[in-house]
Scaffold this active site. Sequence first.
Site, PDB file in Angstrom:
ATOM      1  N   ASN A  44      -9.103   6.889   6.759  1.00 55.71           N
ATOM      2  CA  ASN A  44      -9.234   6.861   8.287  1.00 55.71           C
ATOM      3  C   ASN A  44      -9.172   8.128   8.761  1.00 55.71           C
ATOM      4  OD1 ASN A  44      -6.577   6.800   8.407  1.00 55.71           O
ATOM      5  ND2 ASN A  44      -6.551   4.547   9.293  1.00 55.71           N
ATOM      6  N   HIS A  74      -3.712  10.338  11.407  1.00 53.35           N
ATOM      7  CA  HIS A  74      -2.630   9.573  11.878  1.00 53.35           C
ATOM      8  C   HIS A  74      -2.261   9.993  13.494  1.00 53.35           C
ATOM      9  CE1 HIS A  74       1.404   8.059  12.189  1.00 53.35           C
ATOM     10  NE2 HIS A  74       1.735   9.315  12.619  1.00 53.35           N
ATOM     11  N   PHE A 103       0.850  -1.334   0.003  1.00 50.41           N
ATOM     12  CA  PHE A 103      -0.117  -0.071   0.179  1.00 50.41           C
ATOM     13  C   PHE A 103       0.779   1.310   0.019  1.00 50.41           C
ATOM     14  CE2 PHE A 103       0.600  -1.125   4.637  1.00 50.41           C
ATOM     15  CZ  PHE A 103       1.015  -0.154   5.303  1.00 50.41           C
TER      16      PHE A 103
END
Length: 149
Positions: free
Chosen positions: A112, A115, A57
């Site tokens: 998401n 971080h 990824f």
Amino acid sequence: MERTFLMIKPDAIQRNLVGEIISRIERKGLKLVGAKLMTVPQALAEEHYSEHTDKPFYGKLISFITSAPVFAMVVEGEDAVDVSRHIIGKTNPSEATPGSIRGDLGLTVGRNVIHGSDSVESAQREINLWFKEEELSSYEAPRDTWLYE
């Protein structure tokens, strides 16, 4: 007081979630001591995510994080790393606890919204990577006497 590095990612910026995310962090007693809205240079993204260079990824992650602005910040407080990790939630939003930032606002592992440094050592490395010391402002807030013993 312990410090940690947090970065609101491009997906959250595009969805106008910055205020809500910062509000959740501050309500938990963490104090914002440094912040900047910025487009991440390729070299900084690569150094920040250097531990993932061999992962499949990696390329998509670098492309994503450099595609639009992020909101980088340093927060300070007692056990700042652990407290922030708890309110952020697990990496995968579908596994994150409801009420956590990722549990409520994250969409997928790749989107998401935030971080957060995963250890005190990572926090120090990431803070030094993203901020100069003169960009950080420690201060005492009257509320500190109510929050910490």
